[in-house]
Every structure is written in C-alpha cells, then in structure tokens.
Design an enzyme around this catalytic site. Sequence first.
Site, PDB file in Angstrom:
ATOM      1  N   HIS A  20       0.865  -1.180   0.000  1.00 22.80           N
ATOM      2  CA  HIS A  20       0.000   0.000   0.000  1.00 22.80           C
ATOM      3  C   HIS A  20       0.903   1.231   0.000  1.00 22.80           C
ATOM      4  O   HIS A  20       1.187   1.811   1.048  1.00 22.80           O
ATOM      5  CB  HIS A  20      -0.916  -0.009   1.215  1.00 22.80           C
ATOM      6  CG  HIS A  20      -1.941   1.082   1.210  1.00 22.80           C
ATOM      7  ND1 HIS A  20      -3.159   0.953   1.840  1.00 22.80           N
ATOM      8  CD2 HIS A  20      -1.947   2.320   0.666  1.00 22.80           C
ATOM      9  CE1 HIS A  20      -3.859   2.075   1.679  1.00 22.80           C
ATOM     10  NE2 HIS A  20      -3.130   2.916   0.974  1.00 22.80           N
ATOM     11  N   GLU A  68      -2.637  -1.809  -3.119  1.00 24.62           N
ATOM     12  CA  GLU A  68      -3.721  -1.053  -2.512  1.00 24.62           C
ATOM     13  C   GLU A  68      -3.421   0.441  -2.609  1.00 24.62           C
ATOM     14  O   GLU A  68      -2.253   0.851  -2.652  1.00 24.62           O
ATOM     15  CB  GLU A  68      -3.866  -1.402  -1.025  1.00 24.62           C
ATOM     16  CG  GLU A  68      -4.223  -2.833  -0.728  1.00 24.62           C
ATOM     17  CD  GLU A  68      -4.361  -3.068   0.769  1.00 24.62           C
ATOM     18  OE1 GLU A  68      -3.962  -2.177   1.556  1.00 24.62           O
ATOM     19  OE2 GLU A  68      -4.855  -4.138   1.153  1.00 24.62           O
ATOM     20  N   HIS A 108      -7.904  -6.257   7.465  1.00 29.24           N
ATOM     21  CA  HIS A 108      -7.710  -5.238   8.493  1.00 29.24           C
ATOM     22  C   HIS A 108      -7.918  -5.844   9.878  1.00 29.24           C
ATOM     23  O   HIS A 108      -9.019  -6.243  10.251  1.00 29.24           O
ATOM     24  CB  HIS A 108      -8.621  -4.027   8.322  1.00 29.24           C
ATOM     25  CG  HIS A 108      -8.019  -2.785   8.948  1.00 29.24           C
ATOM     26  ND1 HIS A 108      -7.169  -1.944   8.273  1.00 29.24           N
ATOM     27  CD2 HIS A 108      -8.112  -2.291  10.204  1.00 29.24           C
ATOM     28  CE1 HIS A 108      -6.782  -0.962   9.067  1.00 29.24           C
ATOM     29  NE2 HIS A 108      -7.331  -1.158  10.259  1.00 29.24           N
TER      30      HIS A 108
END
EC number: 2.6.99.2
Length: 238
Positions: free
Chosen positions: A43, A70, A190
């Site tokens: 990310h 991401e 997450h």
Amino acid sequence: MTKLSVNINKIATLRNARGANNPNVVQVALDCERFGAEGITVHPRPDERHIRFQDVLDLSEVVTTEFNIEGYPDKRYMELVKRVKPAQATLVPDPPEAITSNTGWDTITHQSFLKDIVAELKESGCRVSIFINPESKYFKPAKETGTDRVELYTEPYAAHYHEDREKAVAAYVEVSKIARELGLGLNAGHDLDLHNLAFLKHKIPFLDEVSIGHALVCDALYYGLENTIQMYRRRLEV
C-alpha cells in the site's frame, strides 16, 4: 481455498527507520512466497513512509504469486498500477494523511467516480477490488461500478471478536451472501490475526483472499516468519 496475501508495509517501515536496506523488502517478499504466502500486498502512500514507489517497481519484477497494490486512486497511484499491471488493484478511500485504512468506500456517493476508475484499471488487465464496510446498502452500488471483488473492512469484527464473536461476525455473514448473489468476489482485511481469522473463515467459507500485514509481522517476531505464515495458512484451512 482462501489465499493468504501478506502485506509487507511494516517490513518497509522497519527498513526506513534506519535509512538503509535492512530488512530488504524484496527479499522478504520472496521469502514470504517461499514460506507459503499466495500473494504479496503493498500500500504505497504519497509520502512513502513505508513502501516506496520504487519498491513497487522492484517487486513487480520478482513476485510470482498474486501481486496486490492497494491505495487511493489518485493520479500517481493510477500511473503506477497501469505501469506495473499487478494481478489486483484494491481501491481504498484513505486521505494522504491517514495512518491506516479506517473505513470503506461509500459506493453510493462515489459510484460514478469509482465506475470510471474501475474501467480504467480493468483496461490495463488488473482485477479490481473495492474496500467496503459490512453494510448491505453499499453492495449493489459496488457491483454497478464494474468491480470484480470487494474487500470487507474487518476492523469492527476484530475489535468486538473477544466480546461476542457471533455478534461481531453477523453483519459480515449477511453481506457476504449479498456479494455472492451479486457475483462479486470476496476478500477481507484489516486487523485479522491468529485469534480471529479461523472463525471468520468458518463463517464465510467462500472467501477468496485475506490480506494481513501488521499482526502477521508482529507474530513473526515471536514465531519466526516461516512458521507464522504456516500458522496463518492453517487458520484458513478450516
């Protein structure tokens, strides 16, 4: 079979703390694959506080499992993804200053924007996934963007798992059925860890992929990276 994608952002955070190349992000990604990871997730953020854009380019040359990038789809992210052409692009609604992802997309308000972004990414050959909250109202609008998958934002599940795991997972089970009926692939991520992962998989057996970084890297400090990856994979075999 639910695939385990290892998010290596925290490895880059550790490297950046000293400014050299230890640990070597590329080598850790290769080791994760060798130890059983079925994907590598990164990310990159605009300030490059962990994964750098050059890391993404370097990783794209060597990752042989599914490479997942991401990010918030700003100009730089879009240019990077179209250049690298990863297996999957996961769209998150994070502002640049966010420490970590903390909510999913409002696919009603942002449907037109997401539809254009999804079409642009799919033209580059990427599978697209949209980060989404476990609220049923967002799923049909997500489908209408043209996305291939949605990724369930699982922080609320993780936060309440130890209080009442059945209650914590209920909304996720409900929306996962909606996603399946709509023909959407289903990812999750997450705050998933060794404690809560197996139960989520048990309740949603058709999960395509989970992306795990922070907890996995923390566990690796105690159990070792190879052993930790195998422990997470076993949690997905329920």
